[in-house]
Design a protein around this motif. Structure first.
Motif, PDB file in Angstrom:
ATOM      1  N   ILE A 287      36.200  38.766  48.932  1.00  0.00           N
ATOM      2  CA  ILE A 287      35.061  39.063  48.056  1.00  0.00           C
ATOM      3  C   ILE A 287      33.912  38.095  48.334  1.00  0.00           C
ATOM      4  CG2 ILE A 287      35.843  37.656  46.090  1.00  0.00           C
ATOM      5  CD1 ILE A 287      34.705  39.928  44.295  1.00  0.00           C
ATOM      6  N   ALA A 288      34.230  36.845  48.681  1.00  0.00           N
ATOM      7  CA  ALA A 288      33.172  35.891  49.055  1.00  0.00           C
ATOM      8  C   ALA A 288      32.544  36.285  50.390  1.00  0.00           C
ATOM      9  CB  ALA A 288      33.728  34.478  49.117  1.00  0.00           C
ATOM     10  N   ASP A 289      33.356  36.788  51.315  1.00  0.00           N
ATOM     11  CA  ASP A 289      32.811  37.294  52.579  1.00  0.00           C
ATOM     12  C   ASP A 289      31.839  38.435  52.325  1.00  0.00           C
ATOM     13  OD1 ASP A 289      34.310  35.517  54.086  1.00  0.00           O
ATOM     14  OD2 ASP A 289      35.965  36.922  54.387  1.00  0.00           O
ATOM     15  N   LEU A 290      32.212  39.315  51.393  1.00  0.00           N
ATOM     16  CA  LEU A 290      31.351  40.442  51.050  1.00  0.00           C
ATOM     17  C   LEU A 290      30.005  39.960  50.512  1.00  0.00           C
ATOM     18  CD1 LEU A 290      31.522  43.647  50.761  1.00  0.00           C
ATOM     19  CD2 LEU A 290      32.016  43.193  48.355  1.00  0.00           C
ATOM     20  N   LEU A 291      30.042  38.986  49.595  1.00  0.00           N
ATOM     21  CA  LEU A 291      28.809  38.457  49.022  1.00  0.00           C
ATOM     22  C   LEU A 291      27.980  37.741  50.084  1.00  0.00           C
ATOM     23  CD1 LEU A 291      26.935  37.810  46.662  1.00  0.00           C
ATOM     24  CD2 LEU A 291      28.381  35.819  46.152  1.00  0.00           C
ATOM     25  N   ALA A 292      28.616  36.959  50.944  1.00  0.00           N
ATOM     26  CA  ALA A 292      27.870  36.206  51.965  1.00  0.00           C
ATOM     27  C   ALA A 292      27.151  37.155  52.916  1.00  0.00           C
ATOM     28  CB  ALA A 292      28.816  35.283  52.731  1.00  0.00           C
ATOM     29  N   SER A 308      32.333  29.502  47.595  1.00  0.00           N
ATOM     30  CA  SER A 308      33.228  30.562  47.142  1.00  0.00           C
ATOM     31  C   SER A 308      33.531  30.475  45.651  1.00  0.00           C
ATOM     32  CB  SER A 308      34.530  30.536  47.944  1.00  0.00           C
ATOM     33  OG  SER A 308      35.170  29.282  47.808  1.00  0.00           O
ATOM     34  N   GLY A 309      33.300  29.306  45.045  1.00  0.00           N
ATOM     35  CA  GLY A 309      33.537  29.138  43.611  1.00  0.00           C
ATOM     36  C   GLY A 309      32.603  29.917  42.714  1.00  0.00           C
ATOM     37  N   VAL A 310      31.544  30.523  43.284  1.00  0.00           N
ATOM     38  CA  VAL A 310      30.665  31.332  42.429  1.00  0.00           C
ATOM     39  C   VAL A 310      31.317  32.656  42.047  1.00  0.00           C
ATOM     40  CG1 VAL A 310      28.532  30.326  43.328  1.00  0.00           C
ATOM     41  CG2 VAL A 310      29.427  32.446  44.343  1.00  0.00           C
ATOM     42  N   LEU A 311      32.395  33.021  42.716  1.00  0.00           N
ATOM     43  CA  LEU A 311      33.115  34.251  42.392  1.00  0.00           C
ATOM     44  C   LEU A 311      34.389  33.865  41.660  1.00  0.00           C
ATOM     45  CD1 LEU A 311      32.304  35.979  45.730  1.00  0.00           C
ATOM     46  CD2 LEU A 311      31.490  36.699  43.481  1.00  0.00           C
ATOM     47  N   LEU A 312      34.463  34.194  40.390  1.00  0.00           N
ATOM     48  CA  LEU A 312      35.491  33.638  39.527  1.00  0.00           C
ATOM     49  C   LEU A 312      36.821  34.361  39.611  1.00  0.00           C
ATOM     50  CD1 LEU A 312      33.423  32.842  36.311  1.00  0.00           C
ATOM     51  CD2 LEU A 312      33.569  31.600  38.475  1.00  0.00           C
ATOM     52  N   LEU A 322      30.102  47.635  35.896  1.00  0.00           N
ATOM     53  CA  LEU A 322      29.134  46.548  35.708  1.00  0.00           C
ATOM     54  C   LEU A 322      29.762  45.393  34.943  1.00  0.00           C
ATOM     55  CD1 LEU A 322      25.921  48.587  34.790  1.00  0.00           C
ATOM     56  CD2 LEU A 322      26.505  47.559  36.995  1.00  0.00           C
ATOM     57  N   ASN A 323      30.643  45.708  34.019  1.00  0.00           N
ATOM     58  CA  ASN A 323      31.295  44.660  33.243  1.00  0.00           C
ATOM     59  C   ASN A 323      32.163  43.774  34.128  1.00  0.00           C
ATOM     60  OD1 ASN A 323      31.628  43.334  30.867  1.00  0.00           O
ATOM     61  ND2 ASN A 323      33.010  44.817  29.936  1.00  0.00           N
ATOM     62  N   MET A 324      32.867  44.386  35.096  1.00  0.00           N
ATOM     63  CA  MET A 324      33.678  43.605  36.029  1.00  0.00           C
ATOM     64  C   MET A 324      32.811  42.636  36.823  1.00  0.00           C
ATOM     65  SD  MET A 324      36.160  46.450  37.714  1.00  0.00           S
ATOM     66  CE  MET A 324      37.369  47.390  36.774  1.00  0.00           C
ATOM     67  N   LEU A 325      31.701  43.117  37.334  1.00  0.00           N
ATOM     68  CA  LEU A 325      30.833  42.259  38.149  1.00  0.00           C
ATOM     69  C   LEU A 325      30.252  41.127  37.323  1.00  0.00           C
ATOM     70  CD1 LEU A 325      28.979  44.851  40.401  1.00  0.00           C
ATOM     71  CD2 LEU A 325      31.092  43.596  40.855  1.00  0.00           C
ATOM     72  N   HIS A 326      29.927  41.415  36.066  1.00  0.00           N
ATOM     73  CA  HIS A 326      29.397  40.369  35.197  1.00  0.00           C
ATOM     74  C   HIS A 326      30.448  39.299  34.938  1.00  0.00           C
ATOM     75  CE1 HIS A 326      27.734  38.395  31.629  1.00  0.00           C
ATOM     76  NE2 HIS A 326      26.564  38.830  32.053  1.00  0.00           N
ATOM     77  N   ARG A 327      31.690  39.704  34.763  1.00  0.00           N
ATOM     78  CA  ARG A 327      32.777  38.737  34.531  1.00  0.00           C
ATOM     79  C   ARG A 327      33.055  37.915  35.783  1.00  0.00           C
ATOM     80  NH1 ARG A 327      37.914  39.184  35.812  1.00  0.00           N
ATOM     81  NH2 ARG A 327      37.717  41.427  36.211  1.00  0.00           N
ATOM     82  N   ILE A 328      33.040  38.548  36.940  1.00  0.00           N
ATOM     83  CA  ILE A 328      33.359  37.869  38.196  1.00  0.00           C
ATOM     84  C   ILE A 328      32.241  36.937  38.636  1.00  0.00           C
ATOM     85  CG2 ILE A 328      33.671  38.281  40.684  1.00  0.00           C
ATOM     86  CD1 ILE A 328      35.196  40.842  39.869  1.00  0.00           C
ATOM     87  N   CYS A 329      30.995  37.344  38.383  1.00  0.00           N
ATOM     88  CA  CYS A 329      29.846  36.559  38.854  1.00  0.00           C
ATOM     89  C   CYS A 329      28.830  36.416  37.715  1.00  0.00           C
ATOM     90  CB  CYS A 329      29.215  37.262  40.064  1.00  0.00           C
ATOM     91  SG  CYS A 329      27.984  36.263  40.933  1.00  0.00           S
ATOM     92  N   PRO A 330      29.112  35.550  36.730  1.00  0.00           N
ATOM     93  CA  PRO A 330      28.272  35.472  35.530  1.00  0.00           C
ATOM     94  C   PRO A 330      27.024  34.610  35.668  1.00  0.00           C
ATOM     95  CG  PRO A 330      30.091  33.944  35.335  1.00  0.00           C
ATOM     96  CD  PRO A 330      30.300  34.679  36.636  1.00  0.00           C
ATOM     97  N   HIS A 331      26.880  33.898  36.770  1.00  0.00           N
ATOM     98  CA  HIS A 331      25.863  32.838  36.871  1.00  0.00           C
ATOM     99  C   HIS A 331      24.430  33.382  36.924  1.00  0.00           C
ATOM    100  CE1 HIS A 331      29.543  31.081  38.619  1.00  0.00           C
ATOM    101  NE2 HIS A 331      29.505  32.115  39.425  1.00  0.00           N
ATOM    102  N   PRO A 332      23.492  32.734  36.246  1.00  0.00           N
ATOM    103  CA  PRO A 332      22.071  33.026  36.446  1.00  0.00           C
ATOM    104  C   PRO A 332      21.535  32.279  37.668  1.00  0.00           C
ATOM    105  CG  PRO A 332      22.304  31.460  34.669  1.00  0.00           C
ATOM    106  CD  PRO A 332      23.699  31.797  35.121  1.00  0.00           C
ATOM    107  N   LEU A 430      22.759  36.653  41.831  1.00  0.00           N
ATOM    108  CA  LEU A 430      23.825  36.880  42.809  1.00  0.00           C
ATOM    109  C   LEU A 430      24.597  38.160  42.515  1.00  0.00           C
ATOM    110  CD1 LEU A 430      25.473  33.400  43.469  1.00  0.00           C
ATOM    111  CD2 LEU A 430      23.735  34.582  44.823  1.00  0.00           C
ATOM    112  N   ARG A 431      24.834  38.449  41.227  1.00  0.00           N
ATOM    113  CA  ARG A 431      25.609  39.659  40.932  1.00  0.00           C
ATOM    114  C   ARG A 431      24.833  40.930  41.253  1.00  0.00           C
ATOM    115  NH1 ARG A 431      25.330  37.326  35.912  1.00  0.00           N
ATOM    116  NH2 ARG A 431      23.857  38.185  34.417  1.00  0.00           N
ATOM    117  N   ASP A 432      23.500  40.856  41.278  1.00  0.00           N
ATOM    118  CA  ASP A 432      22.714  42.008  41.734  1.00  0.00           C
ATOM    119  C   ASP A 432      22.966  42.251  43.218  1.00  0.00           C
ATOM    120  OD1 ASP A 432      21.453  42.417  39.226  1.00  0.00           O
ATOM    121  OD2 ASP A 432      20.067  40.793  39.665  1.00  0.00           O
ATOM    122  N   VAL A 433      23.030  41.171  43.988  1.00  0.00           N
ATOM    123  CA  VAL A 433      23.333  41.290  45.413  1.00  0.00           C
ATOM    124  C   VAL A 433      24.736  41.848  45.605  1.00  0.00           C
ATOM    125  CG1 VAL A 433      23.591  40.026  47.584  1.00  0.00           C
ATOM    126  CG2 VAL A 433      21.783  39.372  45.962  1.00  0.00           C
TER     127      VAL A 433
END
Length: 447
Positions: A287-292, A308-312, A322-332, A430-433
């Motif tokens: 999942i971190a590879d996907l985000l990168a 990789s710690g930004v993905l919980l 959308l709720n899953m993504l918000h939980r996994i990547c909550p950071h502003p 980041l969660r938008d990306v």
């Protein structure tokens, strides 16, 4: 001549930790009276909370309307994590003043919801108030706002309030900036502070100015008591009230439960069907590879570096909501594009691989996780003692476009990155990306 006493209650940096809110309301309902002043010092709203996210902060304003503070100011979470249109509409239905002397629209005008200064009278004493927030000079313009030096704004506000008996600044500048404000403006009686989450049990007296701050997350409510005689404050005291053992305000708890349920419903939107992506902060993390990879595409970069710690958590196989993504990547946290020479890029890569860096517990900077974790790299690799980008050894004479997270560029973690050429992508988080990357890769297929 009569001696007057004024009680001021204040709290700061709730960060949408709304589980403490019913206790805070219970305390204030018991202790405040018509002569009291009550202030929120900013960062009440935080997009890490689903209800704040899905209502664009309106849930926070609804809660504040029920509390009826004397005034509030904004923090950086309202100011630079909310898109321009969210912030501009945030206080449309507010029934309390928003004091903010140092943020403007691009044309220099003030938003309709802003009040620069306010005078209230308590116990026959005229109290002058103004608010200032942390001046993120690189970030506010990206969102269509101008930001002014807090000292320039304070000087103007203090001049406008010169006929008041008491002068109070509502500050979301941080404790050390509050100390500088006190040094510059000894005519202030009190600075009610925020931003750095300091727990000031008895306040701090600086240059005759009392600085008070009440930690974070609604753990404390601060109380400042001013004794006034002949239009002059001759005694000022601060204390904190711990709230964990307070009873709940039941009506507020019921309102919150309703808000939570509605937020869950609104975020239960399926955007893709996924094969699933595992997560590991210190090992291979699909999942971190996907985000990168998505971040490099988003920023049109040659490579990317993502902690990789930004993905919980992992993303389980099946429907992605959308709720899953918000939980996994909550950071502003916003995407950032750095332009680095080869030597600086190699230094960046070496630093983020240090064990002390990967295991660092970070507080603030937009990070809402636990540790930074191992850096996930896209189009960069180590090979026999050298760093390669796109299969070629990084050239110290070349410049490279590197996508990363904004928190790396703010100074505390990697100070040298703060001075490098950069572009912040705002208001995207980041969660938008992550959302758009998953939608492209795992598009819902209709039969």
């Amino acid at each position: 001549m009569a001696v007057r006493t004024i009680s001021i209650f204040h709290y700061n940096d709730l960060h949408s930790k709304l589980h403490t809110w019913p206790q805070l309301v219970s305390f204030l309902n018991e202790r405040r009276d018509e002569a009291s002043l009550v202030f929120d010092l900013g960062d009440h709203a935080d997009r890490t909370h689903p209800a704040t996210e899905v209502t664009r902060g309106q849930v926070n304003v609804r809660l504040l309307n029920r509390l009826q503070p004397t005034a509030v100011t904004i923090g950086n979470n309202e100011g630079i994590t909310f898109p321009h249109d969210w912030l501009d509409a945030l206080y449309e239905d507010a029934t309390f003043p928003v004091l903010l002397a140092n943020v403007y629209r691009e044309d220099g005008s003030r938003p309709d919801w802003v009040t620069e200064t306010l005078v209230v009278e308590r116990a026959g004493v005229r109290v002058g108030l103004f608010g200032v927030t942390a001046p993120y000079e690189e970030l506010y313009p990206e969102l269509g706002w101008q930001v002014e030096s807090p000292h320039e704004a304070a000087a103007r506000a203090i001049d406008q309030l010169s006929d008041c008996d008491v002068l109070i600044a509502l500050s979301h500048l941080g404790f050390y900036a509050d100390e500088r404000l006190a040094e510059a403006f000894p005519e202030l009686d009190v600075i009610l502070g925020a931003h750095t989450h300091h727990v000031l049990d008895d306040g701090v007296l600086k240059n005759g100015v009392l600085i008070a701050q009440a930690g974070k997350y609604g753990q404390y409510v601060g109380e400042v008591t001013l004794t006034v005689k002949a239009g002059r404050v001759f005694d000022k005291r601060a204390t904190l009230h711990e709230l964990s053992e307070r009873p709940l305000d039941e009506a507020t708890a019921k309102v919150l439960q309703t808000e939570y349920e509605e937020a869950e419903r609104l975020l239960d939107v399926t955007i893709a069907q996924s094969p699933g992506y595992a997560s590991d902060w210190f090992g291979p993390s699909p999942i971190a590879d996907l985000l990168a990879g998505g971040l490099a595409d988003w920023c049109a970069a040659e490579a990317s570096i993502v902690p990789s710690g930004v993905l919980l958590d992992r993303l389980a196989p099946g429907a992605v909501t959308l709720n899953m993504l918000h939980r996994i990547c909550p950071h502003p946290i916003n995407p950032c594009l750095l332009t680095l020479d080869g030597d600086t890029l190699v230094r960046f890569l070496e630093d983020v691989h240090e064990r002390s860096f990967t295991t660092m517990h970070v507080r603030g900077l937009g990070f809402r996780g636990t540790v930074l974790g191992w850096p996930t790299l896209h189009n960069v690799e180590a090979n026999e003692g050298s760093w390669l980008l796109g299969g070629k050894v990084i050239d110290p004479r070349r410049t490279y476009r590197i996508a990363t997270v904004d928190m790396f560029t703010f100074g505390p973690l990697l100070p040298y990155l703060a001075e490098q050429p950069k572009r912040y992508f705002m208001p995207e988080l980041l969660r938008d990306v992550l959302r758009e990357t998953i939608k492209r890769r795992d598009t819902i297929r209709k039969g």
